[in-house]
Scaffold this active site. Structure first.
Site, PDB file in Angstrom:
ATOM      1  N   HIS A 233       0.791  -1.251  -0.029  1.00 18.92           N
ATOM      2  CA  HIS A 233      -0.049  -0.112   0.051  1.00 18.92           C
ATOM      3  C   HIS A 233       0.832   1.172  -0.015  1.00 18.92           C
ATOM      4  O   HIS A 233       0.468   2.450  -0.310  1.00 18.92           O
ATOM      5  CB  HIS A 233      -0.984   0.030   1.090  1.00 18.92           C
TER       6      HIS A 233
ATOM      7  N   ARG B 131     -10.946   2.288  -2.186  1.00 22.16           N
ATOM      8  CA  ARG B 131     -10.734   1.461  -1.033  1.00 22.16           C
ATOM      9  C   ARG B 131     -11.392   1.796   0.236  1.00 22.16           C
ATOM     10  O   ARG B 131     -10.686   2.679   1.118  1.00 22.16           O
ATOM     11  CB  ARG B 131      -9.310   1.214  -0.827  1.00 22.16           C
TER      12      ARG B 131
ATOM     13  N   ARG C  66     -15.839  -0.026  -2.854  1.00 22.29           N
ATOM     14  CA  ARG C  66     -15.526  -1.859  -2.379  1.00 22.29           C
ATOM     15  C   ARG C  66     -15.859  -1.566  -0.658  1.00 22.29           C
ATOM     16  O   ARG C  66     -15.444  -0.776  -0.093  1.00 22.29           O
ATOM     17  CB  ARG C  66     -14.293  -1.921  -2.603  1.00 22.29           C
TER      18      ARG C  66
ATOM     19  N   GLU D  35     -10.390 -11.650  -7.159  1.00 23.96           N
ATOM     20  CA  GLU D  35      -9.125 -11.708  -6.470  1.00 23.96           C
ATOM     21  C   GLU D  35      -8.837 -12.758  -6.179  1.00 23.96           C
ATOM     22  O   GLU D  35      -7.624 -12.783  -5.358  1.00 23.96           O
ATOM     23  CB  GLU D  35      -8.876 -10.496  -5.814  1.00 23.96           C
TER      24      GLU D  35
ATOM     25  N   ASN E 195      -3.691  -7.693  -7.334  1.00 18.43           N
ATOM     26  CA  ASN E 195      -2.696  -7.895  -6.575  1.00 18.43           C
ATOM     27  C   ASN E 195      -2.893  -8.968  -5.834  1.00 18.43           C
ATOM     28  O   ASN E 195      -1.663 -10.000  -5.515  1.00 18.43           O
ATOM     29  CB  ASN E 195      -2.677  -6.705  -5.574  1.00 18.43           C
ATOM     30  N   ASP E 196      -4.169  -9.333  -5.167  1.00 22.46           N
ATOM     31  CA  ASP E 196      -4.364 -10.522  -4.438  1.00 22.46           C
ATOM     32  C   ASP E 196      -4.457 -11.609  -5.660  1.00 22.46           C
ATOM     33  O   ASP E 196      -4.037 -12.773  -5.305  1.00 22.46           O
ATOM     34  CB  ASP E 196      -5.686 -10.320  -3.762  1.00 22.46           C
TER      35      ASP E 196
ATOM     36  N   ARG F  78       2.379 -11.069  -1.267  1.00 17.35           N
ATOM     37  CA  ARG F  78       2.511  -9.721  -1.737  1.00 17.35           C
ATOM     38  C   ARG F  78       3.450  -8.422  -0.778  1.00 17.35           C
ATOM     39  O   ARG F  78       3.954  -7.786  -1.370  1.00 17.35           O
ATOM     40  CB  ARG F  78       1.436  -9.057  -2.094  1.00 17.35           C
TER      41      ARG F  78
ATOM     42  N   CYS G  58      -8.755  -3.645 -11.528  1.00 22.44           N
ATOM     43  CA  CYS G  58      -8.320  -2.510 -10.657  1.00 22.44           C
ATOM     44  C   CYS G  58      -7.235  -2.839  -9.706  1.00 22.44           C
ATOM     45  O   CYS G  58      -6.855  -1.933  -8.893  1.00 22.44           O
ATOM     46  CB  CYS G  58      -9.692  -2.201  -9.575  1.00 22.44           C
TER      47      CYS G  58
HETATM   48  C1  PEP Z   1      -6.243  -6.226  -5.779  1.00 23.83           C
HETATM   49  O1  PEP Z   1      -5.947  -7.290  -4.646  1.00 23.83           O
HETATM   50  O2  PEP Z   1      -5.580  -6.240  -6.546  1.00 23.83           O
HETATM   51  C2  PEP Z   1      -6.871  -4.958  -5.298  1.00 23.83           C
HETATM   52  C3  PEP Z   1      -7.396  -4.247  -6.088  1.00 23.83           C
HETATM   53  O3  PEP Z   1      -7.049  -4.770  -3.940  1.00 23.83           O
HETATM   54  P1  PEP Z   1      -5.957  -4.435  -2.847  1.00 23.83           P
HETATM   55  O4  PEP Z   1      -4.904  -4.125  -3.367  1.00 23.83           O
HETATM   56  O5  PEP Z   1      -6.597  -3.295  -2.199  1.00 23.83           O
HETATM   57  O6  PEP Z   1      -6.057  -5.676  -1.868  1.00 23.83           O
HETATM   58 MG    MG Z   2      -7.091  -7.150  -2.809  1.00 23.20          MG
END
Ligand code: PEP
Ligand code: MG
Length: 539
Positions: free
Chosen positions: A188, A294, A330, A429, A452-453, A463, A500
Site C-alpha cells: 500500500h 478502498r 468496495r 481476486e 494484486n491478490d 505480496r 483494478c
Molecule cells: C487487488 O487485490 O488487486 C486489489 C485491487 O485490492 P487491494 O490491493 O486493496 O488488496
Molecule cells: Mg485485494
C-alpha cells in the site's frame, strides 16, 4: 554523497530532507555506563511513564471493549511491578555497568524464554507479554516515540516497511517520497506513492537512521537514493525535474480525449482512491470514474468504528464531486496487511489466508449493514455502485445480498431515498472466484479483477514479502489465462469486467487487455493520462 539502490515502484523525482519513521523498536546496542545511579533513575522514569500509559490504555479499553479484553493491560501493569524482573534489570545495570536499553532487552529475553518453555499454555503466552513490556520500555528509553512520526516539514519518508495504518497517519501534504528497506511493488505504500505522484523506492536494505534530517534526492526512475547529493547531482536533478514537469504538461493536453485506439477500440480508464483527499488528483487527471474506492481507509484513519452518518457524508461527497460519473465503492477489506486495533481481530498464523474482508462482514453483519446503509443513502446523490472483496463462492454473494436487501428494506420503511437500481459487483481476486466466474457472473452486475491478490494467491507469493521478488512474475501465464477466462465468462453473461489491481497500469499489457476485451482499467490517478497516451497510440 552516499548512494543506496533499490527497486523503484513509481517513476518520479524528488528532493528533500529524510525523515526516518520510528514505529519499530530500535536495534539495541550494549553500551558501557559510568554513572549507574543516573542510569537506574533513567530506567525508573521510563518504567513510570510506561505505567501511566498502561493505566490510560486499561481505562480506555474497559469502556470501549470491556473487562475481558482490557485485562491484557492489567497483566502488563502487574509485570511492571514484578520485583524479580525489575530487580534483575537493576542488578544488571549496577553490576555490569550497561545501558538500561540493553539490560531491559537482555533480561526480558531470558524471562520470555523461560515462560515459553513452561508446560502450561497460559504461562507460555506470557512470553509475548514480556516482549511487549520490553518493547514499550525500550521505546520510552530511547525517546523513540510515535510523535516522532509527525512531519513538521515536507520530507522523504524512510522506514523499514510501512503498514497501511502507519501510512494513513502521515500528513500526505508533507510527503515527498518513500524509501523502504523492504517492501513490495503492490504494497500500500507503493499504491499511495502512485496516487500521490511521488517517487517510491523499495528494498534498499537498511539505511542508518543517523541520516535523519539530511538532504537527499530520490530518483524513482533508476531506484537510487542519494544522501547529501553533490552540487553536480543537484544540478542534474533540477534539469531532469524541469523535463518531468514539461512531460506532465504535455500529458495534460490529453485531458478530455477519449481512450480509443487507432482502430477504434475503446476502454474506460477509471481511478483508484482511498478517500476524498484523492479526489483532486482524480479530477485533475480526467478519470472517467472511480473504479475502486478502498473504503477500509476510512476505518484505518480512526480510533473507533465510523458511524453510518459519518460514512454517508464521505460517500455522498465523493459521489457529488464526481458529478454523476461512476463511483465504485468496495466494501470494507481489512485483515491481512490492513489491521485495525478496534476490530480486535485474533492474531493469525497466515493473515492473508485468514479472517479478512467479506469474511469479517458476513460474520459481523452489523458492521456490514452500517456500511451498506451509508452507501445506499449516498447512492441518491450520484452514481454509486457497490463491490464486494475477496469473494470465493456463490454462497458468500447470496449471504451478502441478503444483508443488502435487508438494508434496502429498512431504508424503504424509514422513507429514506436511495437508488433502487444500484449495481452490485464483486472483485475477482481469488483463484476460486476466477475459476467459477461463469457461475458467479449471473449473480452480479460486474466484475473487477484485483490482480494484486489474484497474483499473490495464484502464484503462492506473499505480496508483502520483498525477498520473494526474484520468484515473482507479474506476467505469469497463469494470471493472464485467469484474466482472459474471467473476461470471457463475464461477457458470455452480458456483464462488464474491469481490472483494478496494479497490473491494470502495466503498459506492457495494455494491448493484451484490450485484445482480451477488458472493458475498464482502474489505476492510480497519476497513471490515467499516461495510459490514455499509450491507448491512443495503439493500432
Ligand atoms: C487487488 O487485490 O488487486 C486489489 C485491487 O485490492 P487491494 O490491493 O486493496 O488488496
Ligand atoms: Mg485485494
Amino acid at each position: 554523497m552516499l548512494e543506496f539502490n533499490g527497486k523503484s515502484v513509481y517513476n518520479a523525482l524528488s528532493m528533500g530532507k529524510l525523515h526516518f519513521l520510528s514505529s519499530r523498536v530500535p536495534t539495541i546496542k550494549r553500551l558501557k555506563i559510568s554513572d549507574t545511579r543516573a542510569e537506574i533513575l533513567r530506567f525508573e522514569a521510563a518504567r513510570n511513564t510506561a505505567k501511566e500509559e498502561l493505566q490510560v490504555l486499561y481505562k480506555k479499553s474497559l469502556t470501549e471493549v470491556g473487562e475481558a479484553n482490557a485485562q491484557i493491560f492489567q497483566i502488563h501493569l502487574m509485570m511492571l511491578d514484578d520485583e524479580d524482573y525489575f530487580g534483575a534489570i537493576r542488578t544488571m545495570i549496577q553490576n555490569q555497568k550497561v545501558n538500561a536499553e540493553y539490560a531491559v532487552s537482555y533480561t526480558s529475553d531470558i524471562f520470555a524464554r523461560s515462560f515459553s518453555e513452561m508446560d502450561d499454555e497460559y504461562m507460555q503466552a506470557r512470553a509475548s507479554d514480556v516482549n511487549d513490556i520490553s518493547n514499550r520500555l525500550i521505546t520510552k528509553l530511547s525517546g523513540d516515540d510515535k510523535d516522532k512520526n509527525i512531519l513538521t516539514e515536507p520530507s522523504i519518508i524512510v522506514a523499514e516497511d510501512l503498514t497501511p495504518s502507519e501510512t494513513v497517519q502521515l500528513d500526505k501534504e508533507k510527503i515527498l517520497g518513500f524509501v523502504t528497506f523492504g517492501g513490495s511493488p503492490s504494497s500500500h505504500t507503493a499504491i499511495l506513492a502512485r496516487t500521490m505522484n511521488i517517487p517510491a523506492i523499495i528494498g534498499t536494505g537498511e539505511i542508518p537512521c543517523s541520516h535523519h534530517g539530511e538532504n537527499a534526492i530520490l530518483d524513482g526512475y533508476s531506484g537510487a537514493v542519494f544522501i547529501n547529493p553533490s552540487d553536480e547531482k543537484i544540478a542534474d536533478f533540477k534539469q531532469r525535474k524541469a523535463l518531468e514537469e514539461e512531460r506532465i504538461e504535455l500529458l495534460s493536453s490529453l485531458k478530455g480525449k477519449p481512450n480509443i485506439t487507432k482502430s477504434n477500440r475503446k476502454i474506460d480508464i477509471f481511478a483508484n482512491i482511498g478517500g476524498p483527499s484523492d479526489l483532486a488528483a482524480v479530477i485533475q487527471n480526467d478519470a472517467g470514474g472511480i473504479g475502486l474506492f478502498r473504503s477500509e481507509f476510512l476505518y484505518l484513519q480512526r480510533k473507533d468504528f465510523p458511524t453510518e452518518d459519518e460514512q454517508f457524508a464521505i460517500y455522498k461527497e465523493v459521489a457529488e464531486r464526481m458529478l454523476g460519473k461512476p463511483v465504485i465503492v468496495r466494501t470494507l477489506d481489512i485483515g491481512a496487511d490492513k489491521q485495525i486495533d478496534y476490530f480486535n481481530l485474533p492474531k493469525e498464523e497466515n493473515p492473508a489466508l485468514g479472517f479478512r474482508a467479506i469474511r469479517i462482514c458476513l460474520t459481523d453483519t452489523n458492521v456490514f449493514k452500517t456500511q451498506l446503509r451509508a452507501l445506499l443513502r449516498a447512492s441518491a446523490y450520484g452514481n454509486i455502485s457497490i463491490m464486494l472483496p475477496m469473494i470465493i463462492s456463490l454462497e458468500e454473494i447470496n449471504r451478502a445480498k441478503q444483508v443488502f436487501e435487508e438494508s434496502k428494506d429498512e431504508l424503504r420503511l424509514q422513507n429514506i431515498p436511495f437508488n433502487e437500481n444500484i449495481q452490485l459487483g464483486i472483485m475477482i481476486e481469488t483463484p476460486a472466484a476466477a475459476i467459477i466466474s461463469d457461475l458467479l457472473a449471473p449473480q452480479v452486475d460486474f466484475f473487477s479483477i484485483g490482480t494484486n491478490d489474484l497474483s499473490q494467491y495464484t502464484l503462492a507469493i506473499d505480496r508483502q514479502n520483498s525477498s520473494l521478488e526474484s520468484f515473482f512474475d507479474p506476467h505469469h501465464t497463469a494470471i493472464l489465462r485467469l484474466i482472459e477466462m474471467v473476461v470471457k465468462n463475464a461477457h458470455n453473461c452480458g456483464k462488464w469486467v474491469g481490472i483494478c489491481g496494479e497490473l491494470g497500469a502495466d503498459m506492457e499489457l495494455t494491448e493484451k487487455f484490450i485484445d482480451m476485451g477488458v472493458d475498464e482499467l482502474s489505476v492510480s490517478p497519476s497513471y490515467i493520462l499516461k495510459l490514455r497516451e499509450k491507448i491512443i497510440n495503439l493500432p
